[in-house]
Scaffold this motif. Sequence first.
Motif, mmCIF file in Angstrom:
data_model
loop_
_atom_site.group_PDB
_atom_site.id
_atom_site.type_symbol
_atom_site.label_atom_id
_atom_site.label_comp_id
_atom_site.label_asym_id
_atom_site.label_seq_id
_atom_site.Cartn_x
_atom_site.Cartn_y
_atom_site.Cartn_z
ATOM 1 N N VAL A 247 0.847 -1.169 -0.074
ATOM 2 C CA VAL A 247 -0.104 -0.062 -0.042
ATOM 3 C C VAL A 247 0.700 1.257 -0.141
ATOM 4 N N THR A 248 2.168 1.176 -0.442
ATOM 5 C CA THR A 248 2.979 2.274 -0.509
ATOM 6 C C THR A 248 2.516 3.423 -1.330
ATOM 7 N N ALA A 249 1.952 3.274 -2.402
ATOM 8 C CA ALA A 249 1.703 4.218 -3.323
ATOM 9 C C ALA A 249 0.308 4.949 -2.579
ATOM 10 N N ASP A 255 0.039 10.671 2.836
ATOM 11 C CA ASP A 255 0.936 11.471 3.487
ATOM 12 C C ASP A 255 0.987 12.832 2.850
ATOM 13 N N ALA A 256 0.990 12.779 1.292
ATOM 14 C CA ALA A 256 1.128 14.363 0.516
ATOM 15 C C ALA A 256 -0.017 14.937 0.928
ATOM 16 N N GLU A 262 -2.432 20.276 5.511
ATOM 17 C CA GLU A 262 -1.718 21.330 6.800
ATOM 18 C C GLU A 262 -1.199 22.603 6.261
ATOM 19 N N ALA A 263 -0.542 22.553 5.020
ATOM 20 C CA ALA A 263 -0.028 23.608 4.439
ATOM 21 C C ALA A 263 -1.082 24.709 4.380
#
Length: 268
Positions: A247-249, A255-256, A262-263
Motif C-alpha cells: 500500500v506504499t503508493a 501523506d502528501a 496542513e500547509a
Amino acid sequence: PKGILNTFADPLVGLSAGQRIQSANRAFYTMFGVSRDETQGVPLHELGSGAFKVAPLRTQLTELLAGSHAFQPVEVEHIFAGKNQRTLLLNARPLSLPGHSEHRVLVTFQDITARKLAEAAKDQRSEEELRRSEAFLAEGQRLSQTGSFSWRVATDEITWSEQLYRIYEFESGVPVTVELIRTRVHPEDVSLIERLKNDQARGVAKDIEWQYRLLMPDHSIKYVHAVAHANRDQDGQLEYIAAVQDVTARRLAEDAFEREAEALGGAP
C-alpha cells in the motif's frame, strides 16, 4: 453353446493350458479380423499386434489356469488393421466345462476407447481451467499489488506466491524463513509472521490484521497491509492463510494530501 456365445456383444474367448485359444464368439472374430481356423490353438499373446504379451495379463491368466479365482482387469492398447489403435479392457474368470477336468479361462474384451478419450479430454479441460485460474489469480495479485502466503505452524513451513516474492524483492523460489523475512522488515516494526508466532506462544490462534514497513536494499520504504486467517488443514493442524498488500503508493498519497492540507490550513 456357440449359439449363446454369439449373442454377446462383447468379444469372448475361451483359453486352455498354455493360454491357447480353444473357442470364441463371433464378436471376437469380427473385432480382430480373424477366423476360427487362424486362431484355434494359438496362444492369446501371439494374437494381433502383440499387445497381449503384457506381463500383468499373462501372469494372471497363468494363475487362473492353475486354479486361482482372482483377476484384476487389465487395459491394453491394441493396434488393429489400418493402424487403428483401440483401448481394450480385459477381464477373465475360471471356466468350468462338463467332462473337462483341466482348468480353462473365459476372457472378455471391452472396447473402452471412447471412455478413455472422454476422460483424457476432461482431464485436459481441467488442466486448462486450472492453468487459466492460476494465471487469472496471478494477474489479479499483480494488478492489486497483493501477495499471499501460508504458514503451517507444526512444521514451520512457509509458502509464498510469486507476487509476494516481488513485493519483498526476493529471488523467486528461494525458501522463505522467518530469518529471511526479518532482513526486509523495518527494524522498528514486527512482521506478520512474528506477530502470529507471538500469538502462538501465548496460546492464541485467531485472525489478525497488521501493518508494518519493509526496508528495501536501496533503503527505500514500503508500507504493507496484511490479513491472516487461522485455519485447520486436512490433518487438523493449524495453518494460517494470509494476504499481504503493498500500500506504499496509497500511503504516500495520503501523506502528501495531509501535508498539503496542513500547509493550506496554516496559510494566512
